[in-house]
Scaffold this active site. Structure first.
Site, PDB file in Angstrom:
ATOM      1  N   GLY A  29     -10.873  -2.104   3.590  1.00 18.26           N
ATOM      2  CA  GLY A  29      -9.994  -2.046   4.757  1.00 18.26           C
ATOM      3  C   GLY A  29      -9.938  -0.653   5.364  1.00 18.26           C
ATOM      4  O   GLY A  29     -10.838   0.176   5.168  1.00 18.26           O
ATOM      5  N   ASP A  30      -8.856  -0.384   6.071  1.00 12.31           N
ATOM      6  CA  ASP A  30      -8.721   0.890   6.801  1.00 12.31           C
ATOM      7  C   ASP A  30      -8.355   2.069   5.917  1.00 12.31           C
ATOM      8  O   ASP A  30      -8.617   3.225   6.277  1.00 12.31           O
ATOM      9  CB  ASP A  30      -7.634   0.731   7.882  1.00 12.31           C
ATOM     10  CG  ASP A  30      -6.275   0.375   7.266  1.00 12.31           C
ATOM     11  OD1 ASP A  30      -6.229  -0.498   6.371  1.00 12.31           O
ATOM     12  OD2 ASP A  30      -5.267   0.987   7.664  1.00 12.31           O
ATOM     13  N   ARG A  81     -14.650  -6.413   0.044  1.00 15.86           N
ATOM     14  CA  ARG A  81     -14.023  -6.083   1.331  1.00 15.86           C
ATOM     15  C   ARG A  81     -13.390  -4.673   1.272  1.00 15.86           C
ATOM     16  O   ARG A  81     -12.773  -4.301   0.297  1.00 15.86           O
ATOM     17  CB  ARG A  81     -12.948  -7.114   1.651  1.00 15.86           C
ATOM     18  CG  ARG A  81     -12.198  -6.863   2.967  1.00 15.86           C
ATOM     19  CD  ARG A  81     -10.756  -6.522   2.713  1.00 15.86           C
ATOM     20  NE  ARG A  81     -10.008  -6.254   3.930  1.00 15.86           N
ATOM     21  CZ  ARG A  81      -8.913  -5.510   3.948  1.00 15.86           C
ATOM     22  NH1 ARG A  81      -8.448  -4.978   2.850  1.00 15.86           N
ATOM     23  NH2 ARG A  81      -8.281  -5.292   5.085  1.00 15.86           N
ATOM     24  N   THR A 108       0.844  -1.198   0.000  1.00 19.34           N
ATOM     25  CA  THR A 108       0.000   0.000   0.000  1.00 19.34           C
ATOM     26  C   THR A 108       0.878   1.246   0.000  1.00 19.34           C
ATOM     27  O   THR A 108       1.974   1.220   0.568  1.00 19.34           O
ATOM     28  CB  THR A 108      -0.865  -0.069   1.286  1.00 19.34           C
ATOM     29  OG1 THR A 108      -1.785  -1.132   1.142  1.00 19.34           O
ATOM     30  CG2 THR A 108      -1.593   1.217   1.579  1.00 19.34           C
ATOM     31  N   THR A 126      -0.442   1.644   7.012  1.00 21.43           N
ATOM     32  CA  THR A 126      -0.417   0.449   6.168  1.00 21.43           C
ATOM     33  C   THR A 126      -0.313  -0.785   7.038  1.00 21.43           C
ATOM     34  O   THR A 126       0.413  -0.769   8.032  1.00 21.43           O
ATOM     35  CB  THR A 126       0.758   0.475   5.161  1.00 21.43           C
ATOM     36  OG1 THR A 126       0.864  -0.818   4.538  1.00 21.43           O
ATOM     37  CG2 THR A 126       2.091   0.800   5.819  1.00 21.43           C
ATOM     38  N   GLY A 127      -1.057  -1.817   6.689  1.00 21.61           N
ATOM     39  CA  GLY A 127      -0.996  -3.045   7.487  1.00 21.61           C
ATOM     40  C   GLY A 127      -2.318  -3.789   7.437  1.00 21.61           C
ATOM     41  O   GLY A 127      -3.167  -3.503   6.580  1.00 21.61           O
ATOM     42  N   THR A 128      -2.492  -4.715   8.352  1.00 23.17           N
ATOM     43  CA  THR A 128      -3.722  -5.524   8.382  1.00 23.17           C
ATOM     44  C   THR A 128      -4.908  -4.626   8.751  1.00 23.17           C
ATOM     45  O   THR A 128      -5.111  -4.284   9.924  1.00 23.17           O
ATOM     46  CB  THR A 128      -3.588  -6.665   9.412  1.00 23.17           C
ATOM     47  OG1 THR A 128      -2.680  -6.258  10.440  1.00 23.17           O
ATOM     48  CG2 THR A 128      -3.041  -7.909   8.786  1.00 23.17           C
ATOM     49  N   GLY A 129      -5.677  -4.283   7.736  1.00 17.93           N
ATOM     50  CA  GLY A 129      -6.690  -3.241   7.864  1.00 17.93           C
ATOM     51  C   GLY A 129      -7.701  -3.467   8.971  1.00 17.93           C
ATOM     52  O   GLY A 129      -8.106  -2.519   9.654  1.00 17.93           O
TER      53      GLY A 129
HETATM   54  N1  ASP Z   1      -4.238  -1.584   5.018  1.00 19.29           N
HETATM   55  C1  ASP Z   1      -4.538  -2.192   3.750  1.00 19.29           C
HETATM   56  C2  ASP Z   1      -5.891  -2.869   3.855  1.00 19.29           C
HETATM   57  O1  ASP Z   1      -6.145  -3.505   4.862  1.00 19.29           O
HETATM   58  C3  ASP Z   1      -3.531  -3.194   3.299  1.00 19.29           C
HETATM   59  C4  ASP Z   1      -2.061  -2.788   3.450  1.00 19.29           C
HETATM   60  O2  ASP Z   1      -1.752  -1.724   3.949  1.00 19.29           O
HETATM   61  O3  ASP Z   1      -1.212  -3.578   3.014  1.00 19.29           O
HETATM   62  O4  ASP Z   1      -6.652  -2.820   2.926  1.00 19.29           O
END
Ligand code: ASP
Length: 318
Positions: free
Chosen positions: A210-211, A208, A180, A231-234
């Site tokens: 995400g954040d 879906r 991301t 960025t990360g597990t949304g």
């Molecule tokens: N945060 C993003 C999501 O969950 C994914 C990512 O940052 O890699 O959609």
């Protein structure tokens, strides 16, 4: 009012295989990060706004297939690239956001165009239609979907799990180039802004979200406190109310931006989330923490020349 400018960019937190961080492939990452940083910096040095700087820095990364945004986005379980993006203006607290776009070449430009409109968050066909009506460039799925991403999705065959597009514990085939993308900036007038763009998580169910496009979760800006792009597990970042949490810790608990971001990230980790963020505060201080193995990143301020980095502790002058 301090007049200095500050800019930070990221291109995802995760864990890219070691061989991709060598030779020509590492040089390509470094070149992409440098290009994005220089574009944003030039806009700020020219007296441009933080909104313009973060948007254009992100456009540059959306256009590169190595990252999970625009071309090269992570694919949904049905093989489609669905694109989410958000831009936030900390001066007047306006924002624009899109989710689930499938045919807008630069989702971040659609988000920027929505800023200040009465209904500034559009998803799916309505978002693509808005972008077309605003004369933004369209592209079909063959533009967004790359071979790397198809190979990555194929490695999830038979699984209902979705993953960080370059998260830990993935097989070599499941690893993808980069993540991301996002940017935060302070302009010479003290205006703060944040922009974030993503294809989401690999093998995610279609639909879906995400954040990234959610105000207060993956993106936030307020001139009085800070601007943030995550960025990360949304799902964990949303549950933590991440970006707003960082701002609250600065406003209400007197944290500096580094410790606020670190504490909020610890809260994400406690919810089984992994990732990172970039923060600029109202004085132009920057923080770029992550709890993943790596985070593609770059930064520049009026008092420091531009640097890029991928591994922890790195600081590569450009
Ligand atoms: N945060 C993003 C999501 O969950 C994914 C990512 O940052 O890699 O959609």
């Amino acid at each position: 009012m301090e007049k200095g400018i500050s800019l930070a960019i990221h291109a995802g937190a995760g864990a890219v295989p070691a061989d991709r961080l060598k030779g020509s492939s590492r040089r390509a990452y470094e070149e992409a990060l440098s290009a994005s940083l220089k574009i944003g910096q030039a806009i700020l040095l020219d007296g441009g706004t933080s909104v313009e700087a973060v948007t254009q820095a992100v456009v540059e990364l959306e256009n590169r297939e190595d990252f999970n945004a625009g071309r090269g986005a992570a694919l949904c379980a049905d093989g489609t690239a669905e694109l989410d993006a958000c831009v936030v203006n900390g001066t007047n607290r306006t924002a624009g956001a899109v989710a689930g776009l499938v045919e807008t070449r630069n989702p971040i430009l659609a988000a920027q165009a929505l800023m200040g409109t009465p209904h500034w968050f559009l998803h799916g066909p309505a978002g693509d239609q808005f972008a077309r009506a605003t004369s933004l460039e369209s592209a079909d799925q063959t533009y967004f979907v790359t071979q790397d991403r198809q190979r990555q999705l194929a490695s999830y065959s038979g699984s209902t799990a979705s993953g960080m597009d370059h998260g830990p514990g993935l097989t070599a085939e499941a690893e993808a180039p980069g993540g991301t993308v996002g940017a935060v900036a302070r302009d010479a007038n003290g205006g703060l802004a944040a922009a974030t763009s993503t294809g989401g998580m690999v093998n995610q169910p279609p639909g879906r979200i995400g954040d990234t496009p959610l105000l207060g979760a993956g993106s936030w800006a307020d001139d009085n406190f800070c601007a943030i792009s995550a960025t990360g597990t949304g799902e964990a970042f949303m549950r933590a109310g991440f970006a707003h949490r960082v701002a609250d810790l600065i406003e209400l608990a007197d944290y500096d931006c580094e410790s606020a971001a670190q504490r909020a990230l610890d809260e994400v980790a406690a919810l089984d989330g992994m990732g990172g963020c970039i923060v600029v505060d109202h004085r132009g201080q920057l923080a770029l923490p992550f709890n993943s193995k790596q985070m593609f990143r770059g930064w520049v301020t009026s008092s420091e020349p531009p640097y890029i980095a991928i591994l922890p502790g790195e600081k590569i002058p450009i």
